[in-house]
Design an enzyme around this catalytic site. Structure first.
Site, short mmCIF file in Angstrom:
data_model
loop_
_atom_site.label_atom_id
_atom_site.label_comp_id
_atom_site.label_asym_id
_atom_site.label_seq_id
_atom_site.Cartn_x
_atom_site.Cartn_y
_atom_site.Cartn_z
N ASP A 53 0.88 -1.16 0.00
CA ASP A 53 0.00 0.00 0.00
C ASP A 53 0.93 1.23 0.00
O ASP A 53 2.11 1.12 0.35
CB ASP A 53 -0.87 -0.04 1.25
CG ASP A 53 -1.65 1.25 1.45
OD1 ASP A 53 -2.31 1.67 0.50
OD2 ASP A 53 -1.57 1.82 2.55
N ASP A 92 -0.13 5.04 0.92
CA ASP A 92 -0.39 6.02 1.99
C ASP A 92 -0.34 5.35 3.36
O ASP A 92 -1.14 4.46 3.65
CB ASP A 92 -1.79 6.65 1.78
CG ASP A 92 -1.86 7.49 0.52
OD1 ASP A 92 -1.01 8.36 0.35
OD2 ASP A 92 -2.78 7.27 -0.29
C1 BG6 Z 1 -5.76 5.76 0.04
C2 BG6 Z 1 -5.85 6.59 1.29
O1 BG6 Z 1 -4.46 5.30 -0.14
O2 BG6 Z 1 -6.13 6.54 -1.10
C3 BG6 Z 1 -7.23 7.20 1.44
O3 BG6 Z 1 -5.57 5.76 2.42
C4 BG6 Z 1 -7.58 8.00 0.17
O4 BG6 Z 1 -7.25 8.05 2.57
C5 BG6 Z 1 -7.45 7.10 -1.06
O5 BG6 Z 1 -8.90 8.52 0.24
C6 BG6 Z 1 -7.72 7.84 -2.35
O6 BG6 Z 1 -6.70 8.80 -2.51
P1 BG6 Z 1 -6.67 9.94 -3.61
O7 BG6 Z 1 -5.23 10.42 -3.57
O8 BG6 Z 1 -7.01 9.30 -4.93
O9 BG6 Z 1 -7.66 10.96 -3.21
MG MG Z 2 -2.73 3.11 3.56
#
Ligand code: BG6
Ligand code: MG
Length: 220
Positions: A10, A12
């Site tokens: 993963d 984030d």
């Molecule tokens: C995930 C995060 O990796 O990505 C979430 O943990 C986030 O918090 C999701 O909403 C979507 O991210 P993005 O960058 O496309 O808005």
């Molecule tokens: Mg994550």
């Protein structure tokens, strides 16, 4: 030692600490809508797509919005989020991650990304890790957000491997659930009380090496 053939990470909260940036950006939208939104609420949004996160925040406030309004709100949230992450550099890689990725590559394991984020390509580029991933699956390639296993199943498919041959690294409750639903051994990165569905939970990837796999039932 029995090793997996690949690891799927993963992004984030595992590779980079973008969780506070997501929280700040969502909080500003929630404040505008007078919806109470806490860090605990944010925990439940980890791994969840942008639109689904917005819908969950609206549900907290018992608010209903049209698809067009949701689109406008998520665009505003993303503009704020992108403003924060645009300052990211390689110094923002979480401790031990770069070293662990090199250990895996040296041992001949493949490395893939399995992220819900549509900003994943920008972030990986900004922190200089793009080239270390043989396969990258992110929010731009999937139609079902975690806890649906699509992102990891697509990753395994592109690696040419069965889920049982890969190990997923996840910090989100929804991400651990996605991995387990897809049939993947899973290392939770974070708190054991939150990530108890994972096969193993570690606090972070500091000092992570190949011995981590021995602690997973399927590779012990
Ligand atoms: C995930 C995060 O990796 O990505 C979430 O943990 C986030 O918090 C999701 O909403 C979507 O991210 P993005 O960058 O496309 O808005
Ligand atoms: Mg994550």
């Amino acid at each position: 030692m029995i090793l997996p053939k690949a690891c799927i990470f993963d992004l984030d909260g595992v590779i980079v600490d973008t969780v506070p940036a997501h929280y700040i950006a969502w909080k500003s939208i929630a404040d505008e809508l007078n919806i109470p939104f806490t860090e605990q609420d944010n925990e439940q949004l980890k791994g969840v797509s942008r639109v689904d996160s917005m819908k969950r925040i609206l549900a907290i406030g018992n608010l209903e919005k049209s698809d067009e309004e949701i689109e406008a709100l998520t665009t505003r949230k993303n503009d704020r989020y992108v403003e924060i992450i645009s300052k990211m550099t390689p110094a923002d890689i979480l401790p031990g991650v770069r070293e662990f990725l090199h250990v895996l590559a040296k041992a001949g394991l493949k490395v893939a990304l399995g992220s819900s984020s549509k900003n994943a390509p920008t972030i990986l580029k900004a922190v200089g890790l793009s080239d270390l991933f043989q396969v990258k699956v992110d929010g731009n390639h999937i139609s079902h957000s975690k806890p649906h296993p699509e992102v990891f199943l697509l990753g395994a498919d592109r690696l040419g491997l069965h889920p049982s041959e890969c190990v997923v690294f996840e910090d989100a409750i929804s991400g651990v659930q996605a991995a387990k639903r897809g049939g993947f051994p899973c290392v939770g990165v974070g708190l054991p009380e939150l990530l108890h569905e994972a096969d193993l939970v570690v606090p972070d990837l500091k000092d992570a090496d190949l011995t981590i796999f021995k602690r997973l039932p399927s590779f012990a």
